[in-house]
Write an enzyme that holds these catalytic residues in place. Structure first.
Site, PDB file in Angstrom:
ATOM      1  CD  GLN A  97      72.563   2.841  60.520  1.00  0.00           C
ATOM      2  OE1 GLN A  97      72.384   3.863  61.170  1.00  0.00           O
ATOM      3  NE2 GLN A  97      73.200   1.807  61.028  1.00  0.00           N
ATOM      4  CG  LEU A  98      76.080   3.658  54.218  1.00  0.00           C
ATOM      5  CD1 LEU A  98      76.622   5.040  54.581  1.00  0.00           C
ATOM      6  CD2 LEU A  98      77.191   2.614  54.204  1.00  0.00           C
TER       7      LEU A  98
ATOM      8  CB  ALA B 288      75.486  -5.747  55.037  1.00  0.00           C
ATOM      9  CE1 TYR B 289      70.517 -12.496  58.421  1.00  0.00           C
ATOM     10  CE2 TYR B 289      72.183 -11.798  59.992  1.00  0.00           C
ATOM     11  CZ  TYR B 289      71.036 -12.503  59.707  1.00  0.00           C
ATOM     12  OH  TYR B 289      70.402 -13.212  60.693  1.00  0.00           O
ATOM     13  CB  THR B 290      73.667  -5.314  59.858  1.00  0.00           C
ATOM     14  OG1 THR B 290      72.279  -4.948  59.866  1.00  0.00           O
ATOM     15  CG2 THR B 290      74.335  -4.804  58.587  1.00  0.00           C
TER      16      THR B 290
ATOM     17  CB  THR C 120      82.146  -4.944  59.709  1.00  0.00           C
ATOM     18  OG1 THR C 120      82.025  -4.823  61.134  1.00  0.00           O
ATOM     19  CG2 THR C 120      82.365  -6.415  59.388  1.00  0.00           C
ATOM     20  CG  ASP C 121      84.222  -2.993  64.054  1.00  0.00           C
ATOM     21  OD1 ASP C 121      83.198  -3.102  63.359  1.00  0.00           O
ATOM     22  OD2 ASP C 121      84.172  -2.832  65.286  1.00  0.00           O
TER      23      ASP C 121
ATOM     24  CE1 TYR D 122      77.541  -7.929  59.790  1.00  0.00           C
ATOM     25  CE2 TYR D 122      79.137  -7.417  61.511  1.00  0.00           C
ATOM     26  CZ  TYR D 122      78.423  -7.041  60.392  1.00  0.00           C
ATOM     27  OH  TYR D 122      78.576  -5.780  59.876  1.00  0.00           O
TER      28      TYR D 122
ATOM     29  CD1 TRP E  77      81.489  -0.420  66.671  1.00  0.00           C
ATOM     30  CD2 TRP E  77      81.456   1.046  68.358  1.00  0.00           C
ATOM     31  NE1 TRP E  77      82.118  -1.002  67.738  1.00  0.00           N
ATOM     32  CE2 TRP E  77      82.111  -0.133  68.792  1.00  0.00           C
ATOM     33  CE3 TRP E  77      81.320   2.105  69.249  1.00  0.00           C
ATOM     34  CZ2 TRP E  77      82.629  -0.270  70.077  1.00  0.00           C
ATOM     35  CZ3 TRP E  77      81.831   1.968  70.525  1.00  0.00           C
ATOM     36  CH2 TRP E  77      82.481   0.794  70.937  1.00  0.00           C
TER      37      TRP E  77
END
Length: 302
Positions: free
Chosen positions: A11-12, A65-67, A106-107, A130, A158
């Site tokens: 998506q990004l 990434a592995y998300t 990531t946060d 993660y 997010w």
């Protein structure tokens, strides 16, 4: 300027390709390749190093990434290979052949317990596999590049876009399918539109042409704060305004304990983006307005 983008089918990645600035020669990769994309398995460190050696990019923009946050608890080796091993391999290759690197993070590298926005200089303390795997990717960039300026980590949160898999699109589907939804209200952060995040990423890279001095860590998300419940309600309201829904489901707030998951998630993971916005000279779009732009950009036949 030659830029290698990983995860270009995600998506990004799709937003990055769609917002390609002028003067950038793009080498776009994805796990499976095809449609003009170079095949690259991020779990294969040797392949990551080889692609940098072959392409000699000025920048590696590691958006892949592995998300799968919950699945990572059962696949720690794969999560660490993709999220920690690939950044280290890219950094090693850049050390050998030159160039720079933008590592997306990531946060989830924070534990979410402090109750106030996280600054770029705060210590990592991930709660699950993660977050730990993404933290290891950050550590590789810091360890190998140090204060050289060759490596930049950009943390976000997010992530939601008009394509791919994300919370906004899932909620849109559930609003169509159900009359009642239960959504967690006690996890707070901020959505990040892929459209705005892509602009931030490209700004990092293009600013290097102007010899802008970049800090080693940046934060980027849209403006404001929200719970997952807030975002779900907003998806219903905005989708109705845009004619994407005839009616919205009733969204009921639930607690994290009401919706147990394999991975523990941070309760408050808002990122302090003020300093990063000043460096990049980009204003924050309020998250609700950004979410509306995401919903408007959904393909007619997604």
């Amino acid at each position: 300027m030659r830029v290698l983008v990983t995860g270009a089918a995600g998506q990004l990645g799709q937003a990055l390709v769609g917002r390609l600035p002028e003067g950038i020669e793009l080498v776009a990769s994805s796990r499976n390749g095809g449609n003009g994309l170079v095949a690259l398995d991020l779990a294969d460190a040797a392949a990551c190093r080889q692609l940098v050696e072959e392409q000699r990019p000025d920048w590696v923009l590691n958006a892949g990434a592995y998300t799968a946050v919950d699945k990572a608890e059962a696949e720690p080796e794969l999560a660490h290979a993709v999220n920690g091993g690939a950044p280290r391999a890219f950094a090693e290759a850049i050390q050998a052949h030159g160039g720079r690197m933008l590592q997306l993070s990531t946060d989830f590298v924070f534990n979410g317990q402090q109750g106030s926005p996280y600054r770029v200089d705060q210590s990592r303390d991930p709660l699950g596999v993660y977050g730990a795997s993404k933290a290891s990717g950050e550590e590789a960039v810091e360890e190998l590049f140090g204060a050289s300026g060759q490596g930049v980590v950009l943390r976000t949160s997010w992530v939601m876009g008009p394509m791919g898999k994300n919370f906004a699109l899932t909620m849109l589907r559930l609003h169509r399918e159900r009359e009642q939804l239960g959504v967690v209200v006690d996890q707070v952060g901020c959505p990040s539109s892929t459209l705005n995040l892509a602009t931030a990423c490209w700004t990092v890279i293009t600013s290097s042409r102007d010899e802008v001095e970049l800090p080693p860590v940046l934060h980027w998300c849209d403006g404001g704060a929200a719970s997952w419940y807030d975002v779900s309600v907003a998806v219903g309201e905005l989708a109705m305004d845009l004619g994407l829904l005839e009616r919205a489901a009733t969204v009921n707030p639930i607690s994290t304990s009401d919706y147990p998951t394999p991975a523990t998630r941070p309760g408050y993971s808002l990122l302090d983006c003020q300093a990063s916005r000043q460096v990049l000279q980009l204003k924050a779009q309020p998250w609700r307005a950004a979410l509306k732009d995401v919903l408007q950009a959904i393909p007619t036949n997604p």
